[in-house]
Motif scaffolding. Structure first.
Motif, PDB file in Angstrom:
ATOM      1  N   UNK A 366       0.804  -1.213   0.000  1.00 49.72           N
ATOM      2  CA  UNK A 366       0.000   0.000   0.000  1.00 49.72           C
ATOM      3  C   UNK A 366       0.836   1.261   0.000  1.00 49.72           C
ATOM      4  N   UNK A 367       2.008   1.204   0.643  1.00 50.52           N
ATOM      5  CA  UNK A 367       2.907   2.361   0.693  1.00 50.52           C
ATOM      6  C   UNK A 367       3.831   2.427  -0.519  1.00 50.52           C
ATOM      7  N   UNK A 368       3.623   1.537  -1.491  1.00 50.14           N
ATOM      8  CA  UNK A 368       4.447   1.502  -2.719  1.00 50.14           C
ATOM      9  C   UNK A 368       5.931   1.344  -2.404  1.00 50.14           C
ATOM     10  N   UNK A 369       6.246   0.465  -1.465  1.00 47.06           N
ATOM     11  CA  UNK A 369       7.638   0.280  -1.069  1.00 47.06           C
ATOM     12  C   UNK A 369       8.180  -1.091  -1.434  1.00 47.06           C
ATOM     13  N   UNK A 370       7.430  -1.845  -2.240  1.00 49.29           N
ATOM     14  CA  UNK A 370       7.974  -3.121  -2.714  1.00 49.29           C
ATOM     15  C   UNK A 370       8.664  -2.900  -4.049  1.00 49.29           C
TER      16      UNK A 370
END
Length: 688
Positions: A366-370
């Motif tokens: 959800x935090x676009x950190x992958x």
């Protein structure tokens, strides 16, 4: 198998707690060797049916939409079972192990994830997340034996040697450090000392705030406490560190009736509470005193080097952390660190990763950190939603919203017949859905749900880049609708992103009206704000895309716009705020003249109405394959563009007319129907 059986392998660790297997790594020159498995006392390469297990094939890797990530299948009881087995002293040093539940990553070039444990040191604090994280990461956990007395600098050296070794092996692969409480100090210290290594820090209530713990006044008393009274300390601390109710709620299904939920919760809580006293075995008196010294030195070390941290950081904070002031620490580190974002869980306690409702993989997505490389790739790094995420989003968070609206989805077959459902939507991509963007994008959630339920398909929505940045987040940022957009396929609207999605035969959702349409003014509902230039038509023709125009109506049945952009621009404070947020934001259509180019972001003031109903109509598919004239001739491209626009307008006109014939447009009639037929029954509508 007991841990003492492995004393002759001091650098190797494996155990079978509560029917589970733990893969292990041996440290060699500061690095990590290939994994093996400890089964009934035997150590050897991973096998299946007597043969060496081969990597999973691409089609067998399970990362289709709604794959089973296993989240919710493990409870806190499993943590205590594993911790009991691992807390026995084997005389070995700190070391890494790989949970077998994590398995092999299901994506190519999966990043490495190293879990750095909290005060217990066991390394099983991630147990609820082993299987879900194992699909997307290569998971390894640090185990610090209960009687180990390695100082903070020594533990830091172990972490540092491992990340340096892995970086040398794969310099372009990011390394994730999940630092839980004390582990957060280790993660920050390692990042500060290795600024040139691509690290991503996930700090879960880090102990950098240990000097300000509410328990500080009583800590000196622990040293003077008689040994026979020590057994009560971990038991009492467990209630400070955790929320027993949220721990007990793990694995309890959410679709149970209130009496059934209460019964399950009572049974779970009754079996959980006696386990909390076992913390005295996991953290004996001498070990606890040593851990407190480690916390003090680790916090001081990390805090003195915050200025050197270059890594990307996600601070995951609890609002009811009674052990550490994690909310205040989120405020502090949000300002102190160069690249820090926060996700704040206001109702959770210190042991966040062992409590209900927190899926670490979902938070990362959800935090676009992958990511799997130096930069996040919104196309190839995207991970589809899992079955547990789908249930959380649509069976819990948005259940009442969808139940109140009873959305009607219709599509058009090749022969022009309109049917209920998505039978008229092509089963194979590339497909481009082009339609009307309702106020605040309220039409998106039911659309995501229906495509996943009926087509098992993700629709990759092209959205304004501001949704994916962190410029306007706060130090108490909770999970938001923006996180949901990212989880369900949203990505920044750019020509290259669309190009690459078409290359991969994806379903793509485009709103040519953009932010101007989604943030329209009073009296502009159902009005299209498309630019004059046919922005997407030529690219669709180049890839032979099937374009599906669609219409949506229903926003006027549930919302009333009371303060729009024009109103806010006349109010000094709001005008300045709008100017400030748009000053540095990425502009999407600077070159477009008129209202279509006015993409200023703002938040309109709206009030809800008594809910009416949502209606969707997906028009007859327009096949662009073979339209070479569109590629060569601007006029032909413009004709196709205007045809698609007219089809969207015709779909909305049809829905506005036909909804007047719907006997269940009113929520009262729908409520009566659902009361007699059940909430899962599909509410009828007008005849197409």
């Amino acid at each position: 198998m007991s841990i003492p059986a492995l004393r002759s392998f001091p650098a190797v660790y494996g155990v079978k707690p509560a029917g589970r297997l733990v893969r292990h790594h041996s440290r060699l020159g500061g690095g990590l060797r290939a994994s093996s498995v400890a089964v009934n006392g035997e150590v050897g390469p991973r096998t299946k049916g007597g043969k060496k297990e081969e990597p999973a094939k691409e089609e067998d890797r399970g990362l289709e939409p709604l794959y089973d990530d296993g989240f919710g299948g493990v409870t806190v009881k499993d943590y205590f079972a594993a911790a009991r087995a691992l807390c026995k002293d084997d005389g070995g040093p700190p070391r890494w192990f790989c949970p077998v539940e994590s398995g092999q990553p299901a994506v190519e070039d999966a990043p490495l994830l190293l879990f750095l444990p909290g005060t217990d040191g066991v390394g099983m604090g991630l147990i609820l997340h082993h299987k879900s994280l194992g699909k997307a990461f290569e998971v390894r956990c640090l185990h610090i034996p209960v009687n180990d007395r390695t100082p903070f600098e020594g533990l830091l050296q172990i972490v540092e040697q491992s990340i340096q070794y892995e970086h040398d092996l794969s310099p372009n692969r990011p390394i994730y450090l999940v630092g839980d409480s004390f582990g957060g100090c280790l993660a920050l210290a390692a990042a500060a000392r290795n600024p040139d290594i691509d690290l991503v820090l996930l700090l879960v209530n880090p102990a950098t705030s240990f000097a300000r713990t509410p328990l500080q006044p009583i800590l000196p008393l622990l040293e003077a406490m008689p040994s026979d009274l020590h057994v009560t300390v971990p038991y009492l601390l467990s209630f400070v560190m955790a929320d027993p109710l949220k721990m007990a709620m793990v694995s309890i299904e959410n679709n149970l009736s209130p009496p059934e939920t209460l019964q399950k919760l009572s049974e779970s809580l009754t079996s959980l509470l006696p386990l909390l006293s076992q913390l005295a075995d996991i953290i004996p008196r001498d070990a606890l005193l040593w851990k407190l010294k480690l916390l003090k030195s680790g916090a001081a070390y990390a805090n003195s080097r915050l200025h050197a941290v270059q890594a990307e950081v996600l601070f995951i904070a609890s609002g009811k952390d009674n052990l550490l002031p994690s909310g205040e620490e989120a405020d502090r580190l949000f300002k102190a660190l160069k690249n820090c974002r926060v996700r704040y869980f206001k109702d959770n306690g210190h042991t966040l990763l062992l409590e209900d409702g927190v899926n670490l993989l979902s938070v990362i997505k959800g935090a676009n950190m992958y990511r799997r490389g130096r930069q996040r790739d919104f196309v190839t790094d995207y991970l589809p939603p899992t079955i547990s995420e789908f249930k959380k989003t649509f069976d819990e968070d948005n259940k009442l919203f969808h139940l109140a609206l009873s959305p009607v989805m219709m599509s058009t077959l090749a022969n022009g017949k309109i049917v209920r459902g998505l039978a008229g939507v092509p089963d194979q991509g590339p497909v481009l859905f082009v339609g009307y963007h309702a106020l605040m994008g309220i039409e998106l959630s039911p659309l995501y749900e229906e495509f996943l339920k009926e087509k098992n398909t993700i629709v990759r929505g092209m959205a304004h880049p501001i949704l994916f940045g962190s410029n306007y987040e706060t130090s108490r940022q909770e999970l938001s609708r923006f996180d949901t957009v990212s989880m369900y396929g949203g990505l920044p609207v750019t020509p290259i992103n669309m190009y690459r999605l078409f290359e991969r035969n994806q379903y793509v959702l485009l709103y040519p009206g953009g932010a101007r349409e989604a943030l329209h003014r009073k009296g502009e509902e159902y009005k299209l704000f498309w630019p004059e230039q046919p922005e997407f038509v030529r690219m669709a023709a180049r890839f032979g895309v099937t374009v599906v125009p669609f219409g949506f109506v229903g926003e006027d049945d549930i919302l009333e716009l009371v303060l729009d952009y024009n109103d806010q621009k006349n109010i000094p404070y709001l005008r300045e705020w709008i100017e400030s947020i748009n000053k540095d934001s990425q502009r999407v259509r600077d070159s477009v003249k008129g209202e279509e180019g006015n993409q200023d972001m703002h938040i309109p003031a709206i009030i809800p109405k008594v809910p009416g109903r949502f209606y969707y109509l997906f028009g007859k598919p327009i096949k662009m394959d073979g339209m070479n004239n569109v590629l060569r001739d601007r006029e032909s491209a413009n004709e196709v563009y205007l045809h698609i626009k007219s089809e969207v307008e015709n779909a909305m006109a049809y829905l506005k007319r036909k909804r007047e014939e719907d006997p269940y447009r009113s929520i009262a009639q729908r409520a009566v129907y659902q009361a007699t037929q059940g909430t899962s029954a599909q509410v009828p509508t007008f005849e197409p």
